[in-house]
Design an enzyme around this catalytic site. Structure first.
Site, PDB file in Angstrom:
ATOM      1  N   GLY A   1       0.834  -1.208   0.000  1.00 57.62           N
ATOM      2  CA  GLY A   1       0.000   0.000   0.000  1.00 57.62           C
ATOM      3  C   GLY A   1       0.863   1.250   0.000  1.00 57.62           C
ATOM      4  O   GLY A   1       1.878   1.297   0.684  1.00 57.62           O
TER       5      GLY A   1
ATOM      6  N   ALA B   1     -13.897  12.403  20.256  1.00 57.74           N
ATOM      7  CA  ALA B   1     -14.935  11.388  20.020  1.00 57.74           C
ATOM      8  C   ALA B   1     -15.441  10.821  21.349  1.00 57.74           C
ATOM      9  O   ALA B   1     -14.702  10.731  22.321  1.00 57.74           O
ATOM     10  CB  ALA B   1     -14.360  10.267  19.155  1.00 57.74           C
TER      11      ALA B   1
ATOM     12  N   HIS C   1     -10.132   6.216   1.114  1.00 60.64           N
ATOM     13  CA  HIS C   1      -8.798   6.444   0.561  1.00 60.64           C
ATOM     14  C   HIS C   1      -8.295   7.872   0.661  1.00 60.64           C
ATOM     15  O   HIS C   1      -7.108   8.115   0.402  1.00 60.64           O
ATOM     16  CB  HIS C   1      -8.732   5.953  -0.889  1.00 60.64           C
TER      17      HIS C   1
ATOM     18  N   LYS D   1     -27.031  14.996  26.838  1.00 55.30           N
ATOM     19  CA  LYS D   1     -25.662  15.366  26.443  1.00 55.30           C
ATOM     20  C   LYS D   1     -25.560  15.191  24.933  1.00 55.30           C
ATOM     21  O   LYS D   1     -25.969  14.167  24.382  1.00 55.30           O
ATOM     22  CB  LYS D   1     -24.634  14.454  27.140  1.00 55.30           C
TER      23      LYS D   1
ATOM     24  N   GLY E   1       5.401  -2.371   3.640  1.00 50.11           N
ATOM     25  CA  GLY E   1       4.930  -2.952   4.893  1.00 50.11           C
ATOM     26  C   GLY E   1       5.581  -4.298   5.161  1.00 50.11           C
ATOM     27  O   GLY E   1       6.519  -4.703   4.460  1.00 50.11           O
ATOM     28  N   ASP E   2       5.052  -5.003   6.154  1.00 52.16           N
ATOM     29  CA  ASP E   2       5.692  -6.255   6.564  1.00 52.16           C
ATOM     30  C   ASP E   2       5.673  -7.306   5.459  1.00 52.16           C
ATOM     31  O   ASP E   2       6.604  -8.107   5.345  1.00 52.16           O
ATOM     32  CB  ASP E   2       5.024  -6.797   7.838  1.00 52.16           C
ATOM     33  N   GLY E   3       4.653  -7.305   4.621  1.00 48.91           N
ATOM     34  CA  GLY E   3       4.586  -8.258   3.506  1.00 48.91           C
ATOM     35  C   GLY E   3       5.768  -8.044   2.573  1.00 48.91           C
ATOM     36  O   GLY E   3       6.425  -9.000   2.140  1.00 48.91           O
TER      37      GLY E   3
HETATM   38  P1  ATP Z   1       0.598  -3.110   3.315  1.00 50.94           P
HETATM   39  O1  ATP Z   1       0.738  -3.505   4.753  1.00 50.94           O
HETATM   40  O2  ATP Z   1       0.491  -1.658   3.113  1.00 50.94           O
HETATM   41  O3  ATP Z   1      -0.438  -3.909   2.578  1.00 50.94           O
HETATM   42  P2  ATP Z   1       2.714  -4.859   2.547  1.00 50.94           P
HETATM   43  O4  ATP Z   1       4.128  -4.614   2.202  1.00 50.94           O
HETATM   44  O5  ATP Z   1       2.467  -5.644   3.802  1.00 50.94           O
HETATM   45  O6  ATP Z   1       1.999  -3.471   2.595  1.00 50.94           O
HETATM   46  P3  ATP Z   1       1.825  -7.089   0.887  1.00 50.94           P
HETATM   47  O7  ATP Z   1       0.803  -7.085  -0.188  1.00 50.94           O
HETATM   48  O8  ATP Z   1       1.615  -7.983   2.055  1.00 50.94           O
HETATM   49  O9  ATP Z   1       1.989  -5.564   1.306  1.00 50.94           O
HETATM   50  O10 ATP Z   1       3.259  -7.477   0.248  1.00 50.94           O
HETATM   51  C1  ATP Z   1       3.751  -6.803  -0.892  1.00 50.94           C
HETATM   52  C2  ATP Z   1       4.400  -7.781  -1.852  1.00 50.94           C
HETATM   53  O11 ATP Z   1       5.520  -8.420  -1.233  1.00 50.94           O
HETATM   54  C3  ATP Z   1       3.522  -8.942  -2.311  1.00 50.94           C
HETATM   55  O12 ATP Z   1       2.649  -8.592  -3.361  1.00 50.94           O
HETATM   56  C4  ATP Z   1       4.548  -9.954  -2.768  1.00 50.94           C
HETATM   57  O13 ATP Z   1       4.987  -9.676  -4.078  1.00 50.94           O
HETATM   58  C5  ATP Z   1       5.711  -9.719  -1.811  1.00 50.94           C
HETATM   59  N1  ATP Z   1       5.700 -10.751  -0.751  1.00 50.94           N
HETATM   60  C6  ATP Z   1       5.012 -10.753   0.417  1.00 50.94           C
HETATM   61  N2  ATP Z   1       5.248 -11.878   1.135  1.00 50.94           N
HETATM   62  C7  ATP Z   1       6.104 -12.615   0.394  1.00 50.94           C
HETATM   63  C8  ATP Z   1       6.736 -13.893   0.566  1.00 50.94           C
HETATM   64  N3  ATP Z   1       6.546 -14.639   1.669  1.00 50.94           N
HETATM   65  N4  ATP Z   1       7.566 -14.332  -0.409  1.00 50.94           N
HETATM   66  C9  ATP Z   1       7.782 -13.581  -1.501  1.00 50.94           C
HETATM   67  N5  ATP Z   1       7.233 -12.401  -1.736  1.00 50.94           N
HETATM   68  C10 ATP Z   1       6.400 -11.913  -0.816  1.00 50.94           C
END
Ligand code: ATP
Length: 318
Positions: free
Chosen positions: A6, A182, A248, A209, A97-99
């Site tokens: 993202g 809030a 968004h 209130k 991000g972590d992904g």
């Molecule tokens: P956000 O938290 O904003 O969604 P993110 O970095 O966590 O960001 P993800 O969609 O989880 O987003 O990961 C981004 C990309 O990283 C994935 O589309 C993929 O290409 C790659 N990726 C994630 N995990 C793996 C994995 N275990 N092995 C290989 N590639 C990965």
């Protein structure tokens, strides 16, 4: 360098910092377009100082971002590596991000290419850093929008349920909710006691209130803004309830000063890490100092929400 997952405001300031720090150290710097997808498709451009001119104040990411299924496969990563090799690229900075860090970790294990992660996400839900690039801008956008809603809510004596972003983390809801006064803030980290909230709204209705605002994170366990408003309408038929889902709008816009500063510091530090041989870490900031977390530990983490903060919400809304 690539931006992945993202997008978040401040990524451009970070791209600028990586490029200019790299050039300062006489490195060749390349920008990979659309994250790992661009790495596989060989969409890679040399960057110079001018390529990052006039972007520090812009939201989004000039490198674009994407999610790539192919990068999850060994074949995809092999193609990606071949594209780096042919240009002599020998280090990778991943802003995401972590992904995206998982992807970087897998890639560097397979191909022995050092990777540095930089946390770019509006959710602020990554272990090993007090800040992530984009959170401050997103939360300030939410505050500005909620202030406007409060004006109209007040004029009509309406109760607004405002849904903010946060699938797994309630930081945007908590910060924006506290700073806009809030009455209730519903977040994924805490089981929502909907009955207690309904009782409190009912009691406030009795003593006339004026209740204006309930802020809900999209990932709250009871449901998002629509679910919360539905049950309030059913149980408190006299309340004039409206829902607003900010969506968004929270991702865009010019980054705040704080996001530009942390993006610049993290971008600079990432290049320093590559040069110093501090490899496969995520660059973060803890207690205002640079902090380095091994990529495999830089996971999604819902830092514990302080009980005191929740108490503050309750007391100040009474
Ligand atoms: P956000 O938290 O904003 O969604 P993110 O970095 O966590 O960001 P993800 O969609 O989880 O987003 O990961 C981004 C990309 O990283 C994935 O589309 C993929 O290409 C790659 N990726 C994630 N995990 C793996 C994995 N275990 N092995 C290989 N590639 C990965």
């Amino acid at each position: 360098m690539l931006t992945s997952g993202g997008d978040s405001p401040g990524m451009n300031a970070c791209v600028r910092a990586v490029v200019r720090t790299g050039l300062y150290h006489n490195l060749e710097v390349f920008g990979i377009v659309r994250g790992y997808a661009g790495m596989i498709e060989d969409d890679i451009q040399p960057m110079n100082s001018r390529s990052v001119a006039n972007i520090i104040q812009r939201g989004g990411t000039i490198l674009k971002t994407a999610r790539s299924k192919e990068f999850r496969t060994p074949e995809g990563r092999k193609k990606a590596y071949a594209n780096l090799r042919k240009r002599g690229i020998d280090g990778l900075v991943v802003i995401g991000g972590d992904g995206s860090f998982n992807g970087a970790q897998v890639f560097s294990n397979e191909f022995d290419i050092p990777c540095i992660g930089i946390p770019g996400t509006i959710d602020k839900d990554i272990a090993g850093t007090d800040f992530t690039i984009g959170f401050d801008t997103a939360v300030n956008t939410a505050v500005e929008a909620i202030d406007k809603i409060r004006d109209t809510a007040d004029a009509h004596d309406r109760l607004f349920i405002i849904e903010v972003m946060g699938r797994d983390a309630g930081y945007i809801a908590l910060h924006s909710g506290i700073s806009t006064g809030a009455e209730h803030i519903l977040i994924p980290e805490r089981k929502t006691d909907i009955e207690a909230m309904l009782r409190s709204l009912e009691e406030k209705e009795k003593r006339q209130k004026l209740v204006n605002l309930v802020v809900v994170a999209e990932g709250d366990d009871f449901g998002g803004g629509n679910e919360v408003s539905k049950i309030i309408r059913e149980r408190l038929p006299n309340a004039d309830v409206r829902v607003c889902i900010l969506g968004h709008i929270q991702r865009g816009g010019a980054p705040t000063c704080l996001d530009r500063v942390i993006a610049s510091r993290m971008g600079y530090s990432a290049v320093e890490c590559l040069i110093e041989g501090r490899h496969n870490v995520m660059v973060g900031i803890v207690n205002n100092r640079m902090h380095y977390t091994p990529l495999d530990k830089a996971v999604k983490a819902t830092q514990k929400i302080s009980e005191e903060w929740l108490k503050i919400v309750k007391i100040l809304a009474s």
